[in-house]
Design an enzyme around this catalytic site. Sequence first.
Site, PDB file in Angstrom:
ATOM      1  N   GLY A   1     -11.001   7.219   6.115  1.00 45.17           N
ATOM      2  CA  GLY A   1     -10.189   8.408   5.937  1.00 45.17           C
ATOM      3  C   GLY A   1      -8.715   8.112   6.116  1.00 45.17           C
TER       4      GLY A   1
ATOM      5  N   ALA B   1      -1.232   4.511  -3.799  1.00 41.85           N
ATOM      6  CA  ALA B   1       0.222   4.327  -3.689  1.00 41.85           C
ATOM      7  C   ALA B   1       0.898   4.447  -5.042  1.00 41.85           C
ATOM      8  CB  ALA B   1       0.527   2.961  -3.065  1.00 41.85           C
TER       9      ALA B   1
ATOM     10  N   SER C   1      -8.315  -0.730  -4.780  1.00 41.83           N
ATOM     11  CA  SER C   1      -9.016  -0.719  -3.495  1.00 41.83           C
ATOM     12  C   SER C   1      -9.119   0.684  -2.907  1.00 41.83           C
ATOM     13  CB  SER C   1      -8.304  -1.644  -2.494  1.00 41.83           C
ATOM     14  OG  SER C   1      -8.344  -2.980  -2.914  1.00 41.83           O
ATOM     15  N   SER C   2      -8.182   1.551  -3.246  1.00 44.58           N
ATOM     16  CA  SER C   2      -8.152   2.889  -2.636  1.00 44.58           C
ATOM     17  C   SER C   2      -9.466   3.651  -2.761  1.00 44.58           C
ATOM     18  CB  SER C   2      -7.009   3.717  -3.237  1.00 44.58           C
ATOM     19  OG  SER C   2      -5.764   3.132  -2.991  1.00 44.58           O
TER      20      SER C   2
ATOM     21  N   HIS D   1     -10.576  -7.720   4.510  1.00 46.14           N
ATOM     22  CA  HIS D   1     -10.535  -6.273   4.279  1.00 46.14           C
ATOM     23  C   HIS D   1      -9.145  -5.744   3.957  1.00 46.14           C
ATOM     24  CE1 HIS D   1     -11.756  -2.118   4.614  1.00 46.14           C
ATOM     25  NE2 HIS D   1     -10.922  -1.894   5.618  1.00 46.14           N
TER      26      HIS D   1
ATOM     27  N   GLU E   1      -0.461  -1.480   0.114  1.00 40.72           N
ATOM     28  CA  GLU E   1      -0.885  -2.707   0.781  1.00 40.72           C
ATOM     29  C   GLU E   1      -0.044  -3.921   0.402  1.00 40.72           C
ATOM     30  OE1 GLU E   1      -5.012  -5.199   1.714  1.00 40.72           O
ATOM     31  OE2 GLU E   1      -5.077  -3.380   0.494  1.00 40.72           O
TER      32      GLU E   1
ATOM     33  N   SER F   1      -2.468   1.618 -10.111  1.00 36.65           N
ATOM     34  CA  SER F   1      -2.888   3.027 -10.123  1.00 36.65           C
ATOM     35  C   SER F   1      -3.875   3.347  -9.015  1.00 36.65           C
ATOM     36  CB  SER F   1      -3.493   3.393 -11.482  1.00 36.65           C
ATOM     37  OG  SER F   1      -4.696   2.666 -11.720  1.00 36.65           O
ATOM     38  N   GLY F   2      -3.701   2.691  -7.853  1.00 37.27           N
ATOM     39  CA  GLY F   2      -4.378   3.155  -6.655  1.00 37.27           C
ATOM     40  C   GLY F   2      -3.611   4.327  -6.065  1.00 37.27           C
TER      41      GLY F   2
ATOM     42  N   SER G   1      -3.593   3.053   6.661  1.00 34.33           N
ATOM     43  CA  SER G   1      -3.114   2.574   5.364  1.00 34.33           C
ATOM     44  C   SER G   1      -3.002   3.686   4.329  1.00 34.33           C
ATOM     45  CB  SER G   1      -4.017   1.459   4.837  1.00 34.33           C
ATOM     46  OG  SER G   1      -5.370   1.841   4.876  1.00 34.33           O
TER      47      SER G   1
ATOM     48  N   ARG H   1      -3.938  -3.976  11.700  1.00 35.98           N
ATOM     49  CA  ARG H   1      -3.811  -2.575  11.267  1.00 35.98           C
ATOM     50  C   ARG H   1      -4.721  -1.657  12.072  1.00 35.98           C
ATOM     51  NH1 ARG H   1      -6.642   0.606   6.731  1.00 35.98           N
ATOM     52  NH2 ARG H   1      -8.200  -1.007   7.089  1.00 35.98           N
TER      53      ARG H   1
END
Length: 519
Positions: free
Chosen positions: A58, A25, A51-52, A345, A369, A22-23, A385, A380
């Site tokens: 940004g 994505a 992680s989001s 990271h 991710e 449930s981030g 992302s 990246r």
Amino acid sequence: MTAVAGGAAFADLAGRPVVVGSGLAGLATALFLAPEKVVLVTKAPLGELASSPWAQGGLAAALGEDDDAGLHLEDTLAAGDGLVDAAAARRILSRAKDAVADLMDLGARFDRDIHGRIALGLEAAHSRRRIAHAAGDGTGRELVRALAAAVRRTPSVTVIEHAEARRLLVADGRIAGLLAEGPKGGFVLETARVALATGGLGGLFADTTNPPASFGQGLALAARAGAVLRDMEMVQFHPTALAVGRAGSGGLPLVSEAVRGEGALLVNDHGERFLAGTPGAELAPRDVVARAVWAELEAGRQVYLDARTSLGPRFAARFPAVAALCQASGLDPARDLLPIRPAAHYHMGGVEVDGAGRSSVPGLWAVGEVASTGLHGANRLASNSLLEAVVCAREAATSMASAPASAPRPRPEPAAAPRPGAEAVRPVLSRHLGVARDGDGLACAAARLLPLAESAGPDCDAALVGLVMALAGLERRESRGAHWRTDHLRRAAEARHTRLTLDAALSAARAHAALALSH
């Protein structure tokens, strides 16, 4: 949104697509599937432990009058050091404006300039100001807030909280269900369609800017189901984690790259600006900056971020989250040098997917991710992302909606795996798969991780992920992007991907072990 606590209600969910995570994505995938009924499985309350929400910088999008998707693509290709899939990157980057519009339609509030336009910041290796941010440096938190609220008001989404995915069930070579563990025990969701949106693997390292619980569980799920994992050795180390607290405690505070975008400098304890002669200086690609910081630390010097002149008293207004983190550690970025060090990271590798988010296993998609879409390559580009998560969530949702809904009957499901952990794995990866690697260290890591990966212990999934990373690192006998091998410093003439399945990884690891014993 419908909440399910357990019991017979799980049987009523059979046949629905399942999203794990449930981030940003996962939330976006579930929302883009509407009005089709979908099940969202999350190990924490909606939007937490992902992680989001930690993303400070940004979302990269070519919105400025001096910018376009072509320029964004050029910067992405340069940062990716030869491993970016140009066609995939072009597709994703060209949909940036649509992604921003989708987020605003779902309630996200981006920061605006004095003319009412979305404010755009600058980050490393970007040739234009194209970083759309929210709440200063709270972009990830704001986007997850907006999408979690949208999920709560969407009746087609059923959310199962406090439930961990343990195994994907496969029958006749395709996905047949998901075995999960909740507060009341294990349960099975019978489905032919699963999207993994489980995030990354920073929690496999002692020092990380990710939640410590992010240790690649989705990668282990995919690998055990037979999926191809690509470029697993490619881990991005953020060069400016705040070096406070107990070393190796995990979850280090991040000082956003946008701080350097606003003019902050990196200096050592002699006051030397050690990146001054490097192309791009403090705004060089992250792998370059991380290695430079690491080299200073290895030489016994301390490294600091100096924002006193560039931002000074404006720091707290522009970067309130970072300022609060500094204040909690007794630091004032307007007056103090900020001690920093590299920390794990972002993972550029992952489950190999096509342009619709489909893995090599029919019925399994990967988004965010956990996926390897081809956008990030070997390094990246900053803030790509969040954009990838939204664009690819829509693509995956479209693909899932048109895929067959009926699943083969799963064979008797395996016993639930023990509650996953990474305590035994973290020291191995931190020592041997950090900013600098070499063949001996990678081989040592593989040898130590193989018995753990083949066990039924709590660290077996984390060990499996680490094992594939080590083997991919051994296979890549060059230094490229985030993968820096001190015994193979040159970049190979031909760029190539590493690809491994679980069976191939275990076979390779056993062969390495046998060779070591013979010597």
